[in-house]
Design a protein around this motif. Structure first.
Motif, PDB file in Angstrom:
ATOM      1  N   TRP A   1       0.829  -1.211   0.000  1.00  0.00           N
ATOM      2  CA  TRP A   1       0.000   0.000   0.000  1.00  0.00           C
ATOM      3  C   TRP A   1       0.865   1.264   0.000  1.00  0.00           C
ATOM      4  N   ALA A   2       2.090   1.181   0.478  1.00  0.00           N
ATOM      5  CA  ALA A   2       2.976   2.339   0.434  1.00  0.00           C
ATOM      6  C   ALA A   2       3.272   2.757  -1.000  1.00  0.00           C
ATOM      7  N   HIS A   3       3.220   1.795  -1.941  1.00  0.00           N
ATOM      8  CA  HIS A   3       3.449   2.116  -3.355  1.00  0.00           C
ATOM      9  C   HIS A   3       2.158   2.435  -4.100  1.00  0.00           C
ATOM     10  N   ALA A   4       1.024   2.022  -3.559  1.00  0.00           N
ATOM     11  CA  ALA A   4      -0.246   2.190  -4.276  1.00  0.00           C
ATOM     12  C   ALA A   4      -1.111   3.302  -3.716  1.00  0.00           C
ATOM     13  N   ALA A   5      -0.812   3.801  -2.513  1.00  0.00           N
ATOM     14  CA  ALA A   5      -1.721   4.728  -1.836  1.00  0.00           C
ATOM     15  C   ALA A   5      -1.965   6.004  -2.624  1.00  0.00           C
ATOM     16  N   CYS A   6      -0.907   6.565  -3.195  1.00  0.00           N
ATOM     17  CA  CYS A   6      -1.082   7.847  -3.878  1.00  0.00           C
ATOM     18  C   CYS A   6      -1.989   7.738  -5.099  1.00  0.00           C
ATOM     19  N   ARG A   7      -2.128   6.545  -5.653  1.00  0.00           N
ATOM     20  CA  ARG A   7      -3.031   6.363  -6.792  1.00  0.00           C
ATOM     21  C   ARG A   7      -4.497   6.441  -6.357  1.00  0.00           C
ATOM     22  N   LEU A   8      -4.759   6.392  -5.052  1.00  0.00           N
ATOM     23  CA  LEU A   8      -6.138   6.487  -4.567  1.00  0.00           C
ATOM     24  C   LEU A   8      -6.755   7.854  -4.863  1.00  0.00           C
ATOM     25  N   ALA A   9      -5.924   8.848  -5.140  1.00  0.00           N
ATOM     26  CA  ALA A   9      -6.459  10.180  -5.427  1.00  0.00           C
ATOM     27  C   ALA A   9      -7.418  10.148  -6.615  1.00  0.00           C
ATOM     28  N   ALA A  10      -7.186   9.241  -7.560  1.00  0.00           N
ATOM     29  CA  ALA A  10      -8.060   9.139  -8.731  1.00  0.00           C
ATOM     30  C   ALA A  10      -9.439   8.600  -8.379  1.00  0.00           C
ATOM     31  N   ASP A  11      -9.591   8.017  -7.185  1.00  0.00           N
ATOM     32  CA  ASP A  11     -10.874   7.440  -6.780  1.00  0.00           C
ATOM     33  C   ASP A  11     -11.713   8.391  -5.947  1.00  0.00           C
TER      34      ASP A  11
END
Length: 643
Positions: free
Chosen positions: A492-502
């Motif tokens: 999740w440390a590598h994927a968290a910032c992509r949550l902004a698109a959601d």
């Protein structure tokens, strides 16, 4: 563009032909110009009504048509503009009542038993919708004219002046300023096309229950109107926020009595077989404030034009069909807040405690919510980027984590005796990462020892009433579990910032699946492959495949390899996934590296002549290569790669 010229009077037949030919454009201009506070359903109907009412009854002169422009179209466009702009003006007294009556009047088009709204768009559409809601009516009209009609600033200002706008150049300037952040072309999307709409039912149960009483109610309403004259728009609300009463609303009002609101007792959750919002007790310091509850119920049943209404995508904004359950009523950060639940939706009503400003009404779809998804609700958001949450009665401990720092210990998050948290930082909307002080806040909740499952779980704020549940899977099958171990937190440390698109997309759960690890050539180390699946309350979904090269520091976003929408990939029904990226090794060589989920038996790279037995593949490539990947499954079928 040429200056406006005088034109011959327009015949009714010519105006009708222009209206029919350009109807979608006219309706779109009206829809964008109308205030967002009307709600999407009423804006759709009113936009169509304004376009249809633009047809003149008799032969009419027209001014303001540009040289070479169809005078008939210029006439109906001007009428649509004037009608839509009128709804952006502040009016009081009988004029305000008259305007509200026109919105509710049974004139064509009529839609009974349905709510209509344009298709929900992507993030660019949402950004534009927010930007338009912050503009006044003349600026929205200017934006519509420039985007839909393709007019320049001078011509736009001239049309606004002809429509009665006092400051046309200011309106054009404001629209142009907004266009610097959101492109005019975005307005062509279906999000802003009221001629392409979704339809949802409104009140099926209530219509069935009250079918026999309908005639009597209508007759009583007619008599009351004759006796009382013109109704006011207060509806019992101290803020005057509820709209004017209609016959059906009158019947609904008798049902929506604060004394009829359902209240669960404090121990209800310990006796239920399912942990959800139905087992939440009523909490807060104003649960017995009849006036506050009545205003909340009134505004829910018929929000007036001053009410700021928002809804999770796919959520009906209709009145309740049964007496709702009270979850919270109290003062939070200078506002009186009421949370209500009707079995399918959560509704949050908030009014300024000082009596100034407009009330807020938020809808969130929560049908089928289970323990994790029913563990927290936003009760207040502040202008400093924080939010407070009301937590479920079965939550024993609340903590905060920075997902970008997986090795950091969680910090305590304090709560009041009613279960309201201290302010929680809301993750940045732009998802910026990569700096030393970057963060993405998640709440870590630990259930009570009396709950069926005591495993800690993560929730994060994606600009909805209900925070999204973050999960993790590793190994075959994409079987999701809680993100509570070192591997899950590291992914999740590598994927968290992509949550902004959601953000603002109505996302219910986001799951990470580390479906493969892969040895890279030139002794570069081992890379990881993640598939991140976001599922929404409305049933929509999307996935992204992410590639994490070896040596990537925690908190650094992974590389997006592929996207997919409305797919079963990485889900419980058909978890299989395949994707690839072009990668440059530390020695300067380029390769196609591809990986599939464990069930992939072989991979072929068309165009590069590469193939492998197994679920990973490395083939020398050029940075301009465009290989076509496919995988073979054990049953002999082919799995196409996500791109």
């Amino acid at each position: 563009m040429a200056d406006a010229v005088e034109a011959e009077p327009v015949e009714v037949d010519d105006a009708e032909a222009a209206l029919v030919e350009h109807y979608p454009r006219l309706v779109r201009i009206a829809y964008v110009t109308l205030p967002a506070a009307l709600g999407r359903h009423r804006r759709v109907l009113l936009a169509h009504r304004l376009a249809q009412r633009a047809l003149p009854r008799t032969r009419r002169p027209v001014t303001g048509a540009a040289e070479g422009e169809d005078p008939a179209y210029a006439l109906v466009r001007g009428e649509v503009l004037r009608g839509a702009l009128a709804y952006g003006k502040r009016q009081a007294g009988w004029r305000r009542w008259g305007r509200n009556a026109l919105v509710a009047a049974p004139l064509p088009p009529q839609v009974i038993g349905l709510r209509l709204f344009p298709r929900t768009g992507d993030l660019d559409d949402l950004d534009l919708d927010r930007a338009l809601s912050e503009l006044d009516a003349p600026a929205r009209a200017a934006y519509a004219l420039r985007a839909v009609e393709g007019l320049d600033e001078e011509r736009t200002a001239a049309l606004l002046a002809a429509a009665g706008v006092a400051g046309p150049r200011k309106a054009v300037h404001d629209a142009s300023t907004a266009a610097r952040t959101v492109d005019f072309r975005t307005l062509a999307d279906s999000e802003f096309d009221p001629c392409v709409v979704h339809a949802r039912p409104t009140d099926l149960m209530r219509r069935r229950q009250h079918a026999r009483a309908g005639a009597a109610i209508a007759a009583a309403a007619t008599v009351a109107a004759a006796l009382l004259g013109v109704p006011g728009d207060g509806g019992g609300s101290g803020f005057g926020a509820a709209g004017p009463l209609g016959p059906q609303q009158a019947a609904l009002n008798r049902m929506l009595n604060p004394a009829s609101v359902v209240r669960a007792d404090a121990g209800a959750w310990t006796r239920t077989s399912r942990l959800d919002f139905a087992s939440w007790p009523a909490r807060g310091d104003r649960t017995d404030d009849r006036g506050l509850l009545q205003r909340a119920l009134d505004v829910w049943a018929r929000p007036g034009s001053a009410v700021r209404v928002s809804a999770t995508p796919g959520t009906a904004q209709t009145p309740p069909v049964t007496a709702p359950q009270l979850l919270f009523a109290g003062d939070v950060d200078g506002a009186g807040v009421v949370l209500l639940y009707d079995g399918l939706r959560l509704v949050r009503y908030a009014e300024p405690a000082d009596g100034g400003g407009a009330p807020v009404l938020d809808f969130a779809r929560v049908d089928g919510a289970s323990a994790a998804n029913a563990s927290a609700v936003v009760v207040a958001r502040s202008t400093d980027g924080n939010a407070r949450y009301l937590t479920a009665p079965w939550i024993d401990r609340t903590q905060l984590r920075n997902l970008l720092k997986p090795d950091a210990a969680p910090r305590p998050l304090k709560r009041s005796s009613d279960g309201v948290t201290d302010p929680v930082p809301v993750p940045a909307g732009d998802g910026s990462c990569g700096t030393a002080d970057s963060s993405w806040t998640a709440m870590q909740f630990t259930p009570s020892a009396n709950a069926p499952d005591q495993q800690p779980f993560l929730l994060t704020d994606l600009a909805e009433l209900i925070p999204a549940h973050l999960t993790h899977a590793a190994g075959p099958g994409a079987r999701q579990g809680e993100a509570d171990d070192a591997q899950a937190l590291g992914d999740w440390a590598h994927a968290a910032c992509r949550l902004a698109a959601d953000r603002g997309q109505g996302v219910r759960t986001v799951g990470n699946w580390q479906f493969a690890d892969q040895r890279l050539p030139d002794d570069a180390g081992t890379a990881n492959w993640l598939c991140t699946r976001a599922d929404s309350w409305s049933g929509a979904d999307h996935v992204s495949v992410q590639f994490v090269p070896p040596g990537t520091a925690p908190g650094t976003p992974a590389t997006i390899a592929a996207h997919g929408r409305s797919t079963a990939a990485c889900g419980p029904m058909a978890p299989g996934v395949l994707s690839g990226v072009l990668w440059k090794s530390p020695t300067g060589h380029w390769y196609l590296v591809a990986a599939g989920s464990p069930e992939v038996g072989s991979i072929t790279a068309g165009g590069l002549g590469g193939a492998s037995d197994g679920h990973t593949l490395v083939v020398p490539a050029r940075p301009t290569s465009h290989p076509e990947l496919s995988g073979r499954l054990p049953d002999g079928s082919t799995l196409a790669a996500l791109t």
